[in-house]
Design an enzyme around this catalytic site. Structure first.
Site, PDB file in Angstrom:
ATOM      1  N   PRO A   1       0.788  -1.238   0.000  1.00 23.49           N
ATOM      2  CA  PRO A   1       0.000   0.000   0.000  1.00 23.49           C
ATOM      3  C   PRO A   1       0.816   1.282   0.000  1.00 23.49           C
ATOM      4  CG  PRO A   1      -0.166  -1.152   2.116  1.00 23.49           C
ATOM      5  CD  PRO A   1       0.491  -2.094   1.154  1.00 23.49           C
ATOM      6  N   ASN A   2       0.321   2.204  -0.774  1.00 22.24           N
ATOM      7  CA  ASN A   2       0.813   3.584  -0.906  1.00 22.24           C
ATOM      8  C   ASN A   2       2.074   3.707  -1.755  1.00 22.24           C
ATOM      9  OD1 ASN A   2      -1.231   4.870   0.760  1.00 22.24           O
ATOM     10  ND2 ASN A   2      -0.306   3.733   2.428  1.00 22.24           N
TER      11      ASN A   2
ATOM     12  N   ARG B   1       5.459  11.870  -3.581  1.00 21.45           N
ATOM     13  CA  ARG B   1       5.334  12.453  -2.242  1.00 21.45           C
ATOM     14  C   ARG B   1       6.515  12.000  -1.392  1.00 21.45           C
ATOM     15  NH1 ARG B   1      -0.252  13.706  -1.583  1.00 21.45           N
ATOM     16  NH2 ARG B   1       0.342  14.690   0.373  1.00 21.45           N
TER      17      ARG B   1
ATOM     18  N   TYR C   1      11.582   8.631   0.465  1.00 23.47           N
ATOM     19  CA  TYR C   1      11.467   7.568  -0.529  1.00 23.47           C
ATOM     20  C   TYR C   1      12.111   7.895  -1.886  1.00 23.47           C
ATOM     21  CZ  TYR C   1       8.155   5.738   2.878  1.00 23.47           C
ATOM     22  OH  TYR C   1       7.584   5.259   4.036  1.00 23.47           O
TER      23      TYR C   1
ATOM     24  N   ASN D   1       8.083  -5.737  -1.482  1.00 25.04           N
ATOM     25  CA  ASN D   1       8.039  -4.651  -0.517  1.00 25.04           C
ATOM     26  C   ASN D   1       6.586  -4.587  -0.036  1.00 25.04           C
ATOM     27  OD1 ASN D   1       7.963  -2.368   1.008  1.00 25.04           O
ATOM     28  ND2 ASN D   1       9.081  -1.083  -0.452  1.00 25.04           N
TER      29      ASN D   1
ATOM     30  N   ALA E   1       3.337  -1.197   4.562  1.00 20.38           N
ATOM     31  CA  ALA E   1       2.834  -1.281   5.940  1.00 20.38           C
ATOM     32  C   ALA E   1       2.405  -2.695   6.335  1.00 20.38           C
ATOM     33  CB  ALA E   1       1.681  -0.310   6.125  1.00 20.38           C
TER      34      ALA E   1
ATOM     35  N   HIS F   1       4.506  -4.976   8.725  1.00 25.91           N
ATOM     36  CA  HIS F   1       4.480  -4.875  10.184  1.00 25.91           C
ATOM     37  C   HIS F   1       3.177  -5.386  10.794  1.00 25.91           C
ATOM     38  CE1 HIS F   1       7.741  -2.295   8.975  1.00 25.91           C
ATOM     39  NE2 HIS F   1       6.912  -1.424   8.424  1.00 25.91           N
TER      40      HIS F   1
ATOM     41  N   ASP G   1       1.810 -16.042   5.777  1.00 23.13           N
ATOM     42  CA  ASP G   1       1.282 -17.375   5.484  1.00 23.13           C
ATOM     43  C   ASP G   1       1.302 -17.654   3.982  1.00 23.13           C
ATOM     44  OD1 ASP G   1       0.850 -17.901   8.167  1.00 23.13           O
ATOM     45  OD2 ASP G   1      -1.300 -17.488   8.102  1.00 23.13           O
TER      46      ASP G   1
ATOM     47  N   GLU H   1      12.913  -9.619   0.699  1.00 17.34           N
ATOM     48  CA  GLU H   1      12.113  -8.496   1.228  1.00 17.34           C
ATOM     49  C   GLU H   1      12.909  -7.199   1.048  1.00 17.34           C
ATOM     50  OE1 GLU H   1      11.293  -9.113   5.366  1.00 17.34           O
ATOM     51  OE2 GLU H   1      10.553  -7.061   5.674  1.00 17.34           O
TER      52      GLU H   1
ATOM     53  N   HIS I   1      12.893  -2.887   1.607  1.00 13.78           N
ATOM     54  CA  HIS I   1      12.351  -1.624   2.095  1.00 13.78           C
ATOM     55  C   HIS I   1      13.221  -0.488   1.572  1.00 13.78           C
ATOM     56  CE1 HIS I   1       9.511  -3.718   4.467  1.00 13.78           C
ATOM     57  NE2 HIS I   1      10.473  -4.511   4.886  1.00 13.78           N
ATOM     58  N   ILE I   2      12.584   0.502   1.011  1.00 13.33           N
ATOM     59  CA  ILE I   2      13.303   1.631   0.425  1.00 13.33           C
ATOM     60  C   ILE I   2      14.016   2.416   1.520  1.00 13.33           C
ATOM     61  CG2 ILE I   2      12.998   3.791  -0.855  1.00 13.33           C
ATOM     62  CD1 ILE I   2      10.433   2.385  -2.079  1.00 13.33           C
ATOM     63  N   SER I   3      13.301   2.660   2.601  1.00 14.88           N
ATOM     64  CA  SER I   3      13.879   3.403   3.729  1.00 14.88           C
ATOM     65  C   SER I   3      14.513   2.429   4.723  1.00 14.88           C
ATOM     66  CB  SER I   3      12.782   4.215   4.433  1.00 14.88           C
ATOM     67  OG  SER I   3      11.813   3.351   5.019  1.00 14.88           O
TER      68      SER I   3
ATOM     69  N   ARG J   1      13.710   4.317  11.892  1.00 16.52           N
ATOM     70  CA  ARG J   1      12.429   5.014  11.974  1.00 16.52           C
ATOM     71  C   ARG J   1      11.663   4.577  13.233  1.00 16.52           C
ATOM     72  NH1 ARG J   1       9.640   4.775   6.217  1.00 16.52           N
ATOM     73  NH2 ARG J   1       8.414   6.452   7.186  1.00 16.52           N
TER      74      ARG J   1
ATOM     75  N   ARG K   1       8.017   0.073  13.064  1.00 19.09           N
ATOM     76  CA  ARG K   1       8.527  -0.403  11.779  1.00 19.09           C
ATOM     77  C   ARG K   1       9.694  -1.382  11.950  1.00 19.09           C
ATOM     78  NH1 ARG K   1       5.993   3.167   8.112  1.00 19.09           N
ATOM     79  NH2 ARG K   1       5.677   5.216   9.031  1.00 19.09           N
TER      80      ARG K   1
END
Ligand code: CA2
Length: 146
Positions: free
Chosen positions: A11-12, A19, A24, A75, A78, A81, A88, A99, A101-103, A108, A112
């Site tokens: 998501p997002n 943004r 990011y 990725n 959210a 977490h 599963d 896996e 993650h950009i950040s 953070r 997270r």
């Protein structure tokens, strides 16, 4: 013929490049797709990049990967977490999973710092910006012997 690598995004992440560039970066998922396609293409492997804001859709794509993908770069955003369901689904997938993650999630907020998905992933990359997707793609290629 080798099946493609699925590059799945939660998501997002459709907002990537539009943004919060300080967190990011300025590049988009289309840029991610182009970079990873070039890397995988050199080894004769395709990539399929998708993004969804819906947990069930992400799970359905992981199920699809069981028959259609040689590896998964994910990725989960959210859902990383929060989602035992995504874990599963990945546990039912037999190929390699990386896996991304950009950040740097560890720099953070504390919420997270835990990932359900890391319990399944062969590798975890955080904080390399979108280069993390490139490294993950290379790692999948190595793990499948392409
Ligand atoms: O660092 C990452 O890649 C994250 O997976 C991104 C998630 C966040 O919830 C994770 O903790 C870490 C958030 C994705 C939101 O993506 C946006 C991109 C651009 C602008 C706004 C949101």
């Amino acid at each position: 013929m080798t099946k493609p690598i699925f590059i799945l995004n939660g998501p997002n992440l459709n907002l990537l490049g539009q943004r919060e560039p300080e967190i990011y970066g300025r590049e988009t998922l289309a840029d991610v797709e182009a970079r990873c396609a070039a890397i995988a293409g050199d080894r004769g492997v395709g990539v399929v990049l998708r993004q969804t804001n819906h947990e069930g859709q992400l799970i359905d794509w992981i199920h699809e990967a069981r028959h259609e993908a040689c590896g998964i770069v994910i990725n989960p955003a959210a859902f990383t977490h929060t989602s035992v369901a995504v874990l599963d689904a990945l546990n039912a997938y037999e190929g390699p999973v990386i896996e991304v993650h950009i950040s740097n999630v560890h720099k953070r907020e504390a919420f997270r710092h835990h990932s359900y998905v890391s319990a399944r992933a062969e590798g975890v990359i955080a904080g390399l910006g979108i280069e993390g997707y490139e490294s993950a793609t290379r790692r999948i290629l190595t793990l499948i012997g392409a």
